[in-house]
Design a protein around this motif. Sequence first.
Motif, mmCIF file in Angstrom:
data_model
loop_
_atom_site.group_PDB
_atom_site.id
_atom_site.type_symbol
_atom_site.label_atom_id
_atom_site.label_comp_id
_atom_site.label_asym_id
_atom_site.label_seq_id
_atom_site.Cartn_x
_atom_site.Cartn_y
_atom_site.Cartn_z
ATOM 1 N N PHE A 4 0.869 -0.965 -0.271
ATOM 2 C CA PHE A 4 -0.258 -0.444 0.101
ATOM 3 C C PHE A 4 0.781 1.380 -0.196
ATOM 4 O O PHE A 4 0.559 1.933 -1.045
ATOM 5 C CB PHE A 4 -0.810 0.195 1.416
ATOM 6 C CG PHE A 4 -1.285 1.188 1.382
ATOM 7 C CD1 PHE A 4 -2.775 1.111 0.562
ATOM 8 C CD2 PHE A 4 -1.709 2.208 2.520
ATOM 9 C CE1 PHE A 4 -3.994 2.723 0.442
ATOM 10 C CE2 PHE A 4 -2.104 3.559 2.252
ATOM 11 C CZ PHE A 4 -2.960 3.645 1.592
ATOM 12 N N SER B 6 2.116 6.324 -6.680
ATOM 13 C CA SER B 6 1.028 7.417 -7.462
ATOM 14 C C SER B 6 1.454 8.749 -7.166
ATOM 15 O O SER B 6 0.854 9.651 -8.305
ATOM 16 C CB SER B 6 -0.564 6.850 -7.292
ATOM 17 O OG SER B 6 -1.644 7.863 -5.991
ATOM 18 N N LEU B 7 2.239 9.045 -6.189
ATOM 19 C CA LEU B 7 2.621 10.179 -6.195
ATOM 20 C C LEU B 7 4.528 10.837 -6.701
ATOM 21 O O LEU B 7 4.018 12.190 -6.756
ATOM 22 C CB LEU B 7 3.112 10.666 -4.160
ATOM 23 C CG LEU B 7 1.288 10.551 -3.733
ATOM 24 C CD1 LEU B 7 2.154 10.732 -2.887
ATOM 25 C CD2 LEU B 7 0.653 11.375 -3.741
ATOM 26 N N PRO C 114 -8.108 6.951 0.768
ATOM 27 C CA PRO C 114 -7.219 5.038 1.007
ATOM 28 C C PRO C 114 -7.007 5.594 2.737
ATOM 29 O O PRO C 114 -6.688 4.861 2.986
ATOM 30 C CB PRO C 114 -6.855 5.355 -0.402
ATOM 31 C CG PRO C 114 -7.106 6.247 -1.150
ATOM 32 C CD PRO C 114 -7.407 7.511 -0.266
ATOM 33 N N THR C 115 -5.200 6.514 2.014
ATOM 34 C CA THR C 115 -4.996 6.437 3.528
ATOM 35 C C THR C 115 -5.369 6.341 4.812
ATOM 36 O O THR C 115 -5.082 5.836 5.868
ATOM 37 C CB THR C 115 -3.636 7.897 3.327
ATOM 38 O OG1 THR C 115 -3.481 7.731 2.689
ATOM 39 C CG2 THR C 115 -3.095 7.291 4.654
ATOM 40 N N ALA D 13 2.131 1.767 -3.259
ATOM 41 C CA ALA D 13 1.598 1.713 -3.906
ATOM 42 C C ALA D 13 1.370 3.346 -3.711
ATOM 43 O O ALA D 13 1.325 4.585 -4.885
ATOM 44 C CB ALA D 13 0.635 1.306 -4.102
ATOM 45 N N VAL D 14 0.962 4.232 -3.310
ATOM 46 C CA VAL D 14 0.463 4.972 -2.400
ATOM 47 C C VAL D 14 1.859 5.548 -3.524
ATOM 48 O O VAL D 14 1.767 7.418 -4.319
ATOM 49 C CB VAL D 14 0.579 5.976 -1.373
ATOM 50 C CG1 VAL D 14 0.327 6.918 -0.909
ATOM 51 C CG2 VAL D 14 -0.845 4.885 -0.959
ATOM 52 N N ALA E 34 -6.675 -0.784 0.239
ATOM 53 C CA ALA E 34 -6.726 -0.549 2.166
ATOM 54 C C ALA E 34 -7.846 -1.097 2.244
ATOM 55 O O ALA E 34 -8.085 -1.364 3.564
ATOM 56 C CB ALA E 34 -6.753 1.701 2.214
ATOM 57 N N VAL F 274 -4.903 10.194 -2.376
ATOM 58 C CA VAL F 274 -4.361 10.039 -1.687
ATOM 59 C C VAL F 274 -4.618 9.541 -0.591
ATOM 60 O O VAL F 274 -4.724 8.701 0.225
ATOM 61 C CB VAL F 274 -2.774 10.566 -1.944
ATOM 62 C CG1 VAL F 274 -2.040 9.349 -0.606
ATOM 63 C CG2 VAL F 274 -2.188 9.505 -3.292
ATOM 64 N N LEU G 146 -6.596 2.479 -4.503
ATOM 65 C CA LEU G 146 -6.091 2.789 -3.694
ATOM 66 C C LEU G 146 -6.661 2.298 -2.382
ATOM 67 O O LEU G 146 -6.516 1.710 -2.016
ATOM 68 C CB LEU G 146 -5.268 4.052 -3.226
ATOM 69 C CG LEU G 146 -3.702 3.915 -3.920
ATOM 70 C CD1 LEU G 146 -3.448 5.668 -3.870
ATOM 71 C CD2 LEU G 146 -2.650 3.150 -3.411
#
Lengths: 166, 477
Positions: free
Chosen positions: A20, A27-28, B77-78, A23-24, B23, B74, B19
């Motif tokens: 995760f 994507s950034l 999902p976080t 992946a984040v 999660a 973002v 995402l």
Amino acid sequence: MNELAVTFLRLSYLLLLWLFVVAVLTSLRRDVYGLSITRRRSRTPRTGRGRAIVKAPLDGPTSAAQPLRDAPTKVVVASGPLRGTTLPLGAGIVIGRSSGANLILDDEFTSGRHARIMPDAQGWILEDLGSTNGTFLGRDQVQGPVRVHAGQQVRIGQTRLDLARS
Amino acid sequence: MATLAPSPARPGRGRELALLLLALAISTYAYAQVGLAMEGRLPADFVRYSVGFAGLALVLHILLRVRAPYADPVILPTVVLLNGTGLAMIYRLQLRYQVSLPMFGSIASRQLLWTGVGIGAAALVIVLLRDHRTLRRFTFTAMLIGLAALVLPLAPGIGKAEGGSRIWIRLGSFSFQPAELSKILLAVFFAGYLVTRRDTLSLAGPKILRLQLPRLRDLGPILLAWLTSLGVLIFEKDLGTSLLFFGLFVAMLYVATDRPSWIALGLILFAVGVTAAHTAFSHVRSRFDIWLHPFSSEVYNRDPGGSGQLVKGLFGMANGGLFGTGWGRGRPDLTELAFSDFIVTSLGEELGLTGLFAILLCFAILIQRGMRTAVGVSDGFGKLLASGLAFSFALQVFTVVGGVTRLIPLTGLTVPFMAAGGSALVANWMIAALLLRISDGARRPAPATNEIDLAPILAAEAADAADAAKASAGDAP
């Protein structure tokens, strides 16, 4: 539950958690680097999306799209405050008093965006941009887009520009 | 030749969905593992939990598609991952407490209920607040309500003290921590106030030791904030809220004025306050004892205010090691308040250093998105609000994790989105919604002014031509 299954559950969860995070961050990536770099292939003028492409009326038939032999490549300032300055035509130039122009003429008889010289398939087109005092090609005032050739003279305000080939 | 251009903003809702599904899968997987490890089967309400939680999150996602299509992809999902991990850990602790402490039986289902309320509050914020600049009109209303909420627990009748701090209000059977809500309101107030006063506050005053100080007459606001937070510390005995309030003000003052001297002044005032509190209050002194000498048997056995909780948390994390014991296979329940103040050590024990670092990275990402939003948004109020809200998350995570790992004394703040506690969860979801709203404003491309979009005109011309062709074809026979 046997030891193997316990270890699998434990490590697979940690792996997913890190998946995760990665992946984040992926994507950034665009946001971190911020700029997109586009390679320009040719020297054709860039036209904005959705913007009208002005086709200038041509002297000859459109089908003969061969570059003319006497097409100019640069502008030489022959008289006026900027006398001696040479400016390559590049991808087209805008002449005027505003700081956004390529050739800035600090002259009371010049409009902010006075005239422009833009390329087409055969050579270069001179166009008056609605200036107050007009643009002259030789002795004639420019009405609408006209084709220009090397050796011609353009007068804008107190400045005379010579079109030349290098 | 190459041209450089800032990447055009893309809505990113597709990325958000991908995402978000990941999660949700991780949260559900954790929940399932807890049941498998502790009862040998999936939890009794596994389907209801996973469908309910996923449904709530997806509703919020769809709402974002409609109401804030350019919001940062973002953040949601976080936040969902952090909340889901907290839920799994609270459920896991509840299973153990059912054996030993029947009165904590409902804590997991209550947390799930509060998650629903929190997501609902976030949805309301996104629907009702179309533009974050609207909030600027309520600058002084926010101040009044925020300060009132801060002192409300002192009111006789509705205020109640718990665990030494007087920070709760009780209305019937419903109790709430109003300081959590006042965190948002005061951030709005600070942003609205500082955006108008920042020019004055950044004027140069006397220079001491190469540090350009502000003018003496401009020291009023920071002194007022300092006195208020001291008041919270003295009368409500709440170290955490006091620290958060003052830290938030100083941070936003620095963002507004770009003068490091405000940070220096804030730290000096903070040091003065801490020294005074240390000499004046026994409960502050005992926090320092716990921090400095947790393993001495005198401090450990002191009651109340012994270091047992902190030491058990440290032992728990040591038990977890690098990769943790696995969900449901450690004993985090041995630590007091393992589900709220010490949820970090519970996670450290069962997920290990590896898992804890992943969770801390999620917080870092969340805070970075908040700060990135502040950089991207064009109005000063939005910049200050986004950076203030993001900073409040950062300060909370730092003080909690620093507290349980003995970097700093314990303060009694809780980890956002994870620790059990309804008021905090609702307030944090609202902060997340505010950040989403501001990021939508920041990333939304400016409407084109100079360029004419030819596509509709060309389409209309084509349609006209087709009509004309059809008409002539109809005439011909």
